[in-house]
Design a protein around this motif. Sequence first.
Motif: not given
Length: 187
Positions: A98-99, A101-102, A107-108, A112, A144
């Motif tokens: 996941v990290d 991606l952001t 921002d996540f 999404v 996150l």
Amino acid sequence: MANKNNGNTTGAPATVRCAIYTRKSTEEGLGQDFNSLDAQRDSGEAYIRSQAGEGWTLLADQYDDGGYTGANMERPALRRLLADAKAGKVDCVVVYKVDRLTRSLFDFARIVEVLDKHGVSFVAVTQQFNTTTSLGRLTLNILLSFAQFEREIISERTRDKQVLARKRGKWTGGHLPLATTSTPDAL
């Protein structure tokens, strides 16, 4: 999303067009024959191959952001990926973690929201969670939160180190101070 038949009568699952997103914060090592982006891509490709029975297929386009921080969304490949998702070219986004991606909860949530709005699912290869359940969403938010915490701790350590270096008279970057040794006649 991965097992829709879309009205086909053969019973075969519909094709799920998968895009792999990779990111590395620094440019260090990107010139090597096999780098972090390649390793992330290999993991994503292997995962997509493992889901071939569900109709998953890899898109040819590569979405690689080498040398870009996960602290913001100012990344060319991420922008292109989101534009392709909006244009209906992508059904699933695959990342190593996941990290990648952001590293920002805010921002996540924005990413999404875009993916959900356009029916695009999201998979992190090394972190199994299901965002369709409340427990899956909680797990994702915890992950996150830790990614954002790690980013903030690194920033604090860097600032503290720079302050200590300045106190010792070390130059830590930025504009050079003006020299005061020149005389008015020299001008």
